[in-house]
Design an enzyme around this catalytic site. Structure first.
Site, PDB file in Angstrom:
ATOM      1  N   GLU A  44       0.831  -1.215   0.000  1.00 21.58           N
ATOM      2  CA  GLU A  44       0.000   0.000   0.000  1.00 21.58           C
ATOM      3  C   GLU A  44       0.860   1.258   0.000  1.00 21.58           C
ATOM      4  OE1 GLU A  44      -2.917  -0.229   3.152  1.00 21.58           O
ATOM      5  OE2 GLU A  44      -4.208  -1.494   1.929  1.00 21.58           O
ATOM      6  N   GLU A  83      -6.715  -7.680  -0.687  1.00 16.56           N
ATOM      7  CA  GLU A  83      -7.102  -7.650   0.720  1.00 16.56           C
ATOM      8  C   GLU A  83      -8.550  -7.242   0.858  1.00 16.56           C
ATOM      9  OE1 GLU A  83      -4.849  -5.139   3.314  1.00 16.56           O
ATOM     10  OE2 GLU A  83      -2.928  -5.827   2.557  1.00 16.56           O
TER      11      GLU A  83
HETATM   12  C1  GAL Z   1      -4.326  -2.571   4.908  1.00 22.42           C
HETATM   13  C2  GAL Z   1      -2.921  -3.091   5.078  1.00 22.42           C
HETATM   14  C3  GAL Z   1      -2.880  -4.310   5.960  1.00 22.42           C
HETATM   15  C4  GAL Z   1      -3.738  -4.121   7.159  1.00 22.42           C
HETATM   16  C5  GAL Z   1      -5.152  -3.829   6.732  1.00 22.42           C
HETATM   17  C6  GAL Z   1      -6.105  -3.664   7.874  1.00 22.42           C
HETATM   18  O1  GAL Z   1      -4.294  -1.195   4.752  1.00 22.42           O
HETATM   19  O2  GAL Z   1      -2.341  -3.393   3.844  1.00 22.42           O
HETATM   20  O3  GAL Z   1      -1.536  -4.548   6.333  1.00 22.42           O
HETATM   21  O4  GAL Z   1      -3.228  -3.067   7.922  1.00 22.42           O
HETATM   22  O5  GAL Z   1      -5.160  -2.638   5.987  1.00 22.42           O
HETATM   23  O6  GAL Z   1      -7.413  -3.410   7.424  1.00 22.42           O
END
Ligand code: GAL
Length: 638
Positions: free
Chosen positions: A119, A275
């Protein structure tokens, strides 16, 4: 993992301090065990370069890599992403780590993909330190060549800012009032590029060591600091992190919009939902749980809109650290009693039945223009209204067509628009000459355009385009905008459509003088009473609509429906409200995704026979019943 149907795992994203516990001493043993186990279990790995969180030994030895804010305050280590993107020390350290990781795992049979950083820009999108200042000057030198040209581009005669040498030029640090807007815009361009150079430093190593292994870094939807058009060009596959808020009743639309952006920045190629949360997150004020079926619904929505992979943050819920209250596929408690786990397992099983969908694409006939530079410029301060926000305006146009199940791409203003019939232009405040000409010729060649207020106002230096607003589009639109009348937070203006319908406008209104355009709606009160609010103009073989306010959603829908009918654009399917329908096709086969966003069962009309891939059931033309948040993926034809 096998039980949950997992076949790809991101490994080692925040593991720098374990992979290189002291400078130059690499310890791969623990990760070898993990990767060997995955491989033995038939699971592949998206191996991370691990560079998103510099280890304590590095910041202790080189505190100068820590990022500095616009007011001169330095961020401390202790969280993550605490690095200056322009720091040569940070970049050299990442290069050494990536070389070690890439060489160590190049031949590992589990390696399927590289995950660079994480990110980019999430917590620290820019740095104002002296090293960044030097890098900014170098970037400006290559853009402008001479201080005189920089002075012209930044309009430095205003407020006595004229530079006599490069050494005097700084990033836009904290100033008594607004820093020079062109300087701010260039700093945003530079900052996106500086992080892209960090990514490139790593990608070059990976491309050299394992040229055949695809490389990605995870995006964050509509993330303002990074120009994802530029970034996506450097990726083998686009991936995205999506965390819609279950408490937000527009979350489904917002997630759809981000998915369409991912498909678009990747030029239509399948992408990966890298994610999403299995259930709650931990970082909102109140972290509302996902209702039963919602995680599944949003997973299928990503696939419907072009994703070929669905992944999660995170596998096992941690016991310690800042994210221990974030949900995981494997929760703190026993899996047997976890409905999150059960849903994860059944999703994994179901997705395996979608093999035939892999590689399928969707061809949109309509597109929304999004340009990061214009977004940055639009939201700089000291404007007629600070309430005109790019994403709000994108949503105002996207949402009614999403409800109508008209698939939209996002497109660049200077990109090839020839395969679209309808192009929407919400607030393209800044426009290059080439982009303006491109938009005009799209219409002249027969396209239909809907342009909103405050478009075509500035050039690429954020200087006003003189000659009357919106200078490059006046003859296209057949009108002049005489002056802006922005509306306060609690103010609305009445709208009257030519067919007698009434509506409301908010955020903005303006005085429009017609020069050939026909009126579709007028302002019905305020000092602009009787003046044009929505217009239509024939230009060449096409049609250009202009919308001089932000109409209420119903009026917006009405305007866009007119534009669709001018452009000959139809919905993917006529279905009840709350039902989302998207088609993907590959090698002559088509797949209709039908998603019920409602929390009640709905009977959905289906026009063609097919097979629902999820349960193998035959689908006959007529009604299919979808339970609350249920989905069907229909392979069309027999
Ligand atoms: C994203 C990140 C992850 C985790 C996640 C939590 O921004 O890539 O490492 O922090 O959010 O929702």
């Amino acid at each position: 993992m096998r039980e949950a149907g997992v076949n790809l795992v991101s490994v080692g994203i925040f593991s720098w301090s374990r992979l290189e516990p002291t400078q130059g001493n690499f310890e791969f043993g623990w990760m070898d065990r993990v990767l060997d186990l995955l491989h033995e279990g038939g699971i592949q790995a998206d191996i991370a370069t691990g560079t998103a969180s510099p280890p304590p030994w590095l910041t202790h030895r080189h505190p100068e890599i820590l990022p500095v804010l616009a007011d001169g305050g330095r961020l401390w280590p202790g969280a993550r992403q605490h690095y200056c993107p322009s720091s040569p020390v940070y970049r050299a350290a990442t290069k050494r780590l990536v070389e070690a990781v890439a060489e160590h795992y190049a031949k590992h049979p589990a390696l399927a993909m590289w995950h660079v950083g994480n990110e980019y820009g999430c917590h620290v999108p820019a740095c104002w330190c002296d090293v960044s200042a030097e890098a900014f000057r170098a970037w400006l030198r290559s853009r402008y060549g001479s201080v005189d040209r920089l002075n012209d581009a930044w309009g430095t005669d205003f407020w006595s800012q004229r530079y006599s040498s490069w050494e005097e030029v700084l990033p836009p640090r904290r100033t008594p009032t607004w820093p020079n807007p062109s300087q701010q815009l260039d700093f945003m361009r530079f900052s996106s590029d500086a992080l892209l150079e960090c990514y490139e430093t790593e990608r070059e190593v990976l491309a050299r060591v394992t040229p055949e292994v695809p490389v990605t870094t995870n995006f964050m939807g509509f993330f303002k600091p990074l120009d994802y058009w530029k970034w996506a060009e450097r990726e083998d596959i686009v991936s995205n992190d999506s965390y819609p808020d279950p408490a937000d009743d527009r979350a489904g639309m917002r997630a759809a919009m981000a998915s369409d952006l991912m498909r678009s920045v990747g030029r239509g190629k399948p992408w990966i939902l890298m994610e999403q949360s299995p259930n709650r997150v931990n970082w909102r004020d109140v972290n509302v749980a996902k209702a039963p079926g919602l995680m599944r619904l949003w997973s299928y929505q990503a696939v419907a809109r072009g994703a070929d992979g669905v992944m999660f943050f995170q596998w096992r819920q941690s016991r310690a650290g800042a994210e221990k209250h974030h949900s995981a596929m494997v929760p703190h408690g026993p899996v047997e009693s976890s409905s999150t786990w059960r849903q994860v397992v059944s999703l994994g099983r179901e997705l395996a039945s979608l093999e035939a969908v892999r590689g399928a694409r969707s061809d949109a006939d309509a597109a929304v223009i999004l340009d990061w530079e214009s977004w940055w410029a639009l939201e700089l301060p000291s404007k007629p209204s600070n309430r005109v926000r790019q994403v709000d305006q994108l949503e105002a146009y996207y949402s009614p067509l999403h409800e109508r199940n008209v698939l939209l791409d996002f497109a660049q203003p200077d990109g090839d628009l020839s395969h679209y019939r309808l192009v929407l232009v919400p607030n393209l405040y800044l426009v290059s000459d080439a982009a303006a000409a491109n938009i005009v010729s799209f219409v002249e060649a027969g396209g239909t355009l809907v342009m909103s207020f405050f478009s075509g106002i500035a050039d690429t230096s954020e200087h006003i385009r003189l000659g009357g607003y919106p200078q490059p589009f006046r003859s296209l639109l057949g009108l002049d905008v005489i002056d802006f009348h922005p509306l306060g937070a609690l103010t609305e203006v009445g709208l009257e459509l030519v067919d007698g319908k009434l509506g409301r406008g908010r955020t903005w209104s303006e005085e429009v003088r017609l020069k050939g355009a026909e009126v579709l709606a007028t302002f019905s009160d305020s000092e602009l009473k009787g003046g044009p609010a929505v217009t239509r103009h024939r230009a060449g073989a096409g049609t250009a609509f202009y919308v001089a306010t932000q109409p209420d959603p119903k009026t917006m829908d009405h305007i866009l429906a007119m534009a669709c009918s001018t452009a000959g654009i139809k919905s993917t399917a006529e279905v009840p409200r709350g039902i989302e329908v998207v088609r993907r096709s590959v090698r002559g086969k088509s797949f209709l995704f039908v998603l019920n966003h409602r929390d009640t069962a709905v009977d959905v009309p289906i026009s063609d026979a097919g097979v629902n891939l999820i349960d193998g059931a035959q689908v006959h033309p007529g009604l299919i019943r979808l339970g609350p948040r249920d989905v069907a993926v229909i392979r069309e034809g027999w």
